[in-house]
Design a protein around this motif. Structure first.
Motif, short mmCIF file in Angstrom:
data_model
loop_
_atom_site.label_atom_id
_atom_site.label_comp_id
_atom_site.label_asym_id
_atom_site.label_seq_id
_atom_site.Cartn_x
_atom_site.Cartn_y
_atom_site.Cartn_z
N ARG A 17 0.84 -1.20 0.00
CA ARG A 17 0.00 0.00 0.00
C ARG A 17 0.87 1.25 0.00
NH1 ARG A 17 -3.66 -2.19 5.05
NH2 ARG A 17 -4.93 -3.72 3.89
N ARG A 18 0.34 2.30 -0.55
CA ARG A 18 1.02 3.59 -0.51
C ARG A 18 1.09 4.09 0.94
NH1 ARG A 18 -1.72 7.85 -3.38
NH2 ARG A 18 -3.71 6.74 -3.24
N ARG A 23 -1.77 8.66 0.71
CA ARG A 23 -3.02 8.20 0.09
C ARG A 23 -4.26 8.87 0.65
NH1 ARG A 23 -1.81 2.78 3.10
NH2 ARG A 23 -3.60 2.54 4.51
N ASP A 28 -7.32 8.05 -4.98
CA ASP A 28 -6.79 6.98 -5.81
C ASP A 28 -6.72 5.68 -5.00
OD1 ASP A 28 -6.51 8.94 -7.71
OD2 ASP A 28 -4.35 9.23 -7.34
N VAL A 30 -5.43 2.54 -2.99
CA VAL A 30 -4.46 2.61 -1.90
C VAL A 30 -3.15 1.92 -2.23
CG1 VAL A 30 -6.30 2.76 -0.18
CG2 VAL A 30 -5.35 0.51 -0.78
N PHE A 190 -11.07 4.78 -3.60
CA PHE A 190 -9.79 4.31 -3.08
C PHE A 190 -9.73 2.79 -2.97
CE2 PHE A 190 -12.21 5.68 0.74
CZ PHE A 190 -12.28 4.48 1.45
#
Length: 495
Positions: A17-18, A23, A28, A30, A190
């Motif tokens: 995950r970002r 995020r 956007d 994740v 997301f």
């Protein structure tokens, strides 16, 4: 089985995950873009190609998981796409939204982390689109038969695509202004960006499926008129009748259903609104309900800038490991999971305590209280035991400017008049009654998905859409070559 020792030499690695701080500033997805493909072939190597693949049983679609795992491990993406699409119309949806009961049934999961089946599925689907492996598949010739599908969620879309490919002329009726059902206005971007949905809809249009948006059957067009116009009708409206919370103070302003809150947030992402009229910005938010819809509200509230967010779950906090006595492998276990939204709430310190989960487990709502203007300001709760009985002396109060009820859905919404106009029989639990062939008591009318099954998973929705398509094809032509992965009563819900 490309690597016989892969499950011993390669540890599980999920799609990263970002960073949370990054995020939560956007809508956007994740996950780190482009980070899945470099790791996925080795992850597919972990599949043991079991003699009895229990992942098949755990998946309502009957996905050919060991086959496409092997093909991915060999980087034969075209063949992997063919095997995946043979059983699943929309793997780019399930690869992002399904809770992966297949992984709970993975044989490796008996004593090790399961194969990342869901990530492999998503990688295949995304690669297939990138490489052009999923062109439109219009029928060679038309049957002359017409079908109306009511509802454009995963069940309706799967049924429509299968029936169109079988040569029937199919029109999908959707009461919202855009297609996709809960995938459009219920699931936040997301979790799944909407371009995945738009891309698949364009494929379906190219195949010949017709779409009618902003058309509520029963209100904008009569259900009997539709039934007379088409040779068959499929009711796939979903289970959108939300469950209520009948406690004192429910009438206060600021207490809303989750599906009153999520659609405006999604409309902001679609460009319809500048700001949601139910924005959580600066508010103390309490979400009643511990499921996925509650988590969607949680992630949305965090992105909107809530002052604090608390999610109440009436069940006790589960453990971190499977309880072999009550949930033996390969059943889907109720274990402690930290979704992306819960991770965000914890790391941004919007949880009730600085180092705590945003969820309060074993908590039941007693009442709401408000100010002189009739707006909610507090939620009063009590802890409950394993039988969900209140425990004296555990009452407490939470600040609450915005309360969101995420208690699930009981069955199809009857407000449009569709069910009554068709005279459809109902089950005691509020869903549409049907026989083993998906047929209702109204001749030529079939029911599938959550409207008949009850609230369930996206994989069950797609499986029912494929199965009802085969049933309708057989009704129209006397036989069918369409695959029917399930019957409505073949197996209990996986989750």
């Amino acid at each position: 089985m490309a690597d016989p020792k892969g499950f011993m030499t390669t540890p599980r690695q999920d799609w990263p995950r970002r960073p949370v701080e990054e995020r939560v500033r956007d809508w956007d997805e994740v996950y780190v873009p482009g980070a899945l493909l470099p790791i996925i072939s080795k992850q597919a190597d972990r599949c043991m190609d079991c003699g009895i693949p229990f992942c098949h049983h755990a998946c309502p679609l009957g996905n050919l998981i060991p086959e496409w795992n092997d093909l991915v491990s060999r980087e034969d993406w075209r063949a992997a796409s063919d095997r995946l699409h043979a059983t699943n119309n929309f793997p780019e949806f399930t690869g992002r939204l399904c809770p992966a009961p297949c992984e709970a049934g993975c044989v490796l999961a008996i004593n090790q982390p399961a194969v990342t089946i869901k990530n492999v599925e998503c990688a295949i689907a995304d690669r297939a689109w990138e490489e052009g492996f999923t062109p439109p598949r219009p029928p060679d010739r038309l049957s002359g038969k017409t079908v109306a599908v009511i509802g454009s969620g995963p069940t309706g879309l799967a049924a429509a695509q299968q029936l169109t490919r079988a040569g029937h002329t199919v029109a999908v009726y959707e009461r919202d202004d855009r297609l996709g059902g809960l995938m459009r206005y219920g699931i936040p971007a997301f979790k799944m960006e909407k371009h995945h949905l738009e891309r698949r809809l364009e494929q379906m249009r190219a195949e010949g499926t017709k779409f009618r948006t902003s058309t509520a059957v029963g209100r904008d067009v009569g259900a009997e008129e539709l039934r007379a116009r088409y040779d068959a009708v499929v009711v796939a409206t979903g289970a959108t009748a939300w469950r209520e919370l009948p406690v004192p103070g429910r009438e206060l302003a600021g207490v809303h259903q989750a599906m009153e809150y999520l659609p405006p947030a999604n409309r902001v992402c679609e460009g319809d609104l500048n700001v949601s009229p139910l924005s959580a910005a600066g508010r103390h938010v309490v979400i009643v309900g511990g499921g996925d819809t509650g988590a969607d509200c949680l992630g949305t509230a965090v992105r909107q800038g809530a002052a604090s967010v608390t999610q109440l779950d009436i069940y006790a906090q589960p453990g971190g490991e499977r309880d072999e006595d009550t949930e033996p492998w390969p059943t889907y276990p109720k274990i402690y999971r930290l979704s992306a939204a819960h991770e965000e709430a914890r790391e941004l310190r919007t949880a009730p305590a600085a180092d705590a989960d945003a969820r309060l487990f074993a908590a039941s709502t007693l009442r709401f209280t408000g100010d002189a203007d009739g707006h909610v300001r507090s939620l009063h709760l009590v802890e409950v035991d394993a039988q969900r009985r209140p425990m004296p002396g555990t009452e407490r109060t939470l600040p609450a400017d915005l309360v969101l009820l995420a208690l699930g859905f009981s069955g199809p919404d009857r407000a449009d008049g569709l069910i009554d106009q068709l005279g459809l029989a109902m089950n005691p639990r509020g869903t549409i009654a049907r026989d083993a062939g998906f047929a209702t008591n109204a001749p030529g009318v079939f029911a599938a998905g959550d409207a008949a099954r009850g609230q369930s998973l996206i994989v069950w929705a797609i499986a029912e859409g494929r199965a009802v398509a085969a049933a309708v094809d057989r009704y129209l032509t006397g036989s069918s070559r369409l695959p029917a992965p399930i019957g409505p009563y073949d197996r209990p819900m996986a989750v």
